[in-house]
Enzyme design. Structure first.
Site, PDB file in Angstrom:
ATOM      1  N   ARG A 156       0.878  -1.242  -0.087  1.00 53.61           N
ATOM      2  CA  ARG A 156      -0.061   0.027   0.000  1.00 53.61           C
ATOM      3  C   ARG A 156       0.971   1.261   0.016  1.00 53.61           C
ATOM      4  O   ARG A 156       0.503   2.374  -0.579  1.00 53.61           O
ATOM      5  CB  ARG A 156      -0.878  -0.027   1.180  1.00 53.61           C
ATOM      6  N   CYS A 180      -0.515   6.156   9.338  1.00 56.38           N
ATOM      7  CA  CYS A 180      -0.825   4.993   8.559  1.00 56.38           C
ATOM      8  C   CYS A 180      -2.136   5.119   7.855  1.00 56.38           C
ATOM      9  O   CYS A 180      -2.187   6.510   6.978  1.00 56.38           O
ATOM     10  CB  CYS A 180      -1.198   3.967   9.899  1.00 56.38           C
TER      11      CYS A 180
END
Length: 289
Positions: free
Chosen positions: A182, A241
């Site tokens: 990601r 995050c």
């Protein structure tokens, strides 16, 4: 008995000995991404540690923000803790259903609002169940309301401006806890409408490198993971995050090796990746991007 890697962790044996202690409140802080295919509320009703209360980060949040589970205003947090029967001077133990995923976020929230004796159950619910320990079913049993005085540490929360300043100056490292695919932009984000990739200049320490079988890794493994990500633990760090959850795992891990982050970016990629005024790059991390 092997020492736990963080002073904020407590063993299942420790909890079993204190399960009925009047000054201890056990909190189920389970939260899952949609891709994890879990229903935290239904799973709590199906079975939880006896006496546990349910704390939902998607309920105790800033309702005026369109970003997921942003830190709530102080009165909202205080009211939530009073309703849970958590008062000044009590101890709190937090666990989650994944072992170690969302519990650090709840721990960080409690710490940021001034709760001093708040701990995380080592191994979480999976370890408790694997050891054949008791559970109860149904909704949480109501506790008598207690007075709680919040003392918010505003410095623990980094906002968009803090992160932009850190990236521009290079004096504060921004460390992203998302999985490497990601971060590199090779895998779509689990939240619709977000770009793929990372902030220019951000570094990547996937939270999975810090968690082994639902438990916090050893200090040696933690240090090696940050080193592999190009992070200098002697310099300031803002953790980030997808939405401010696994960034708290980085916070817990840094604390375990004697380092205190400069802040946790509450908006994280849910904010940065959804804005047109925030640049995004793909591929591996490059210092000085």
């Amino acid at each position: 008995m092997t020492a736990l890697p963080s002073p904020w962790l407590r063993s299942t044996d420790w909890l079993a000995e204190r399960l009925n202690a009047p000054d201890l409140v056990v909190i189920d802080g389970s939260y899952y991404l949609s891709t994890m295919k879990h229903d935290a509320e239904a799973e709590f009703v199906a079975g939880h540690i006896p006496g546990a209360q349910r704390f939902d980060i998607d309920t105790v949040k800033d309702a005026d923000s369109d970003l997921p589970h942003m830190m709530p205003p102080t009165p909202v947090f205080s009211a939530a803790l009073r309703k849970l029967g958590i008062g000044d001077g009590q101890s709190v133990l937090i666990y989650d259903g994944a072992g170690l995923f969302s519990a650090p976020r709840v721990w960080w929230m409690f710490r940021t609002f001034g709760v001093e004796r708040v701990f995380i159950l080592d191994g979480g619910l999976p370890k408790w169940l694997a050891e054949g320990r008791p559970v109860e079913t149904g909704p949480a049993k109501a506790r008598a309301a207690r007075h709680f005085t919040a003392r918010r540490n505003h410095g623990a929360v980094a906002d968009l401006g803090d992160v932009k300043k850190a990236l521009a100056s290079g004096r504060v490292q921004v460390v992203d806890a998302r999985p490497a695919d990601r971060f590199r932009g090779e895998t779509p984000e689990p939240r619709a409408g977000l770009k793929s990739g990372h902030m220019p200049g951000a570094l990547n320490v996937p939270f999975g490198a810090l968690v082994k079988d639902g438990r916090l890794a050893s200090p040696e493994t933690i240090k090696a993971a940050f080193e592999a990500g190009g992070v200098d633990l002697d310099k300031p760090v803002i953790t980030s995050c997808g939405s401010g959850v696994s960034a708290a795992i980085l916070w817990l891990a840094m604390d375990a090796v004697g380092r205190q982050p400069a802040g946790l970016y509450d908006g994280s990629w849910a904010e940065w990746g959804g804005r047109d005024d925030c640049p995004v790059v793909t591929g591996p991390a490059k210092k000085g991007e």
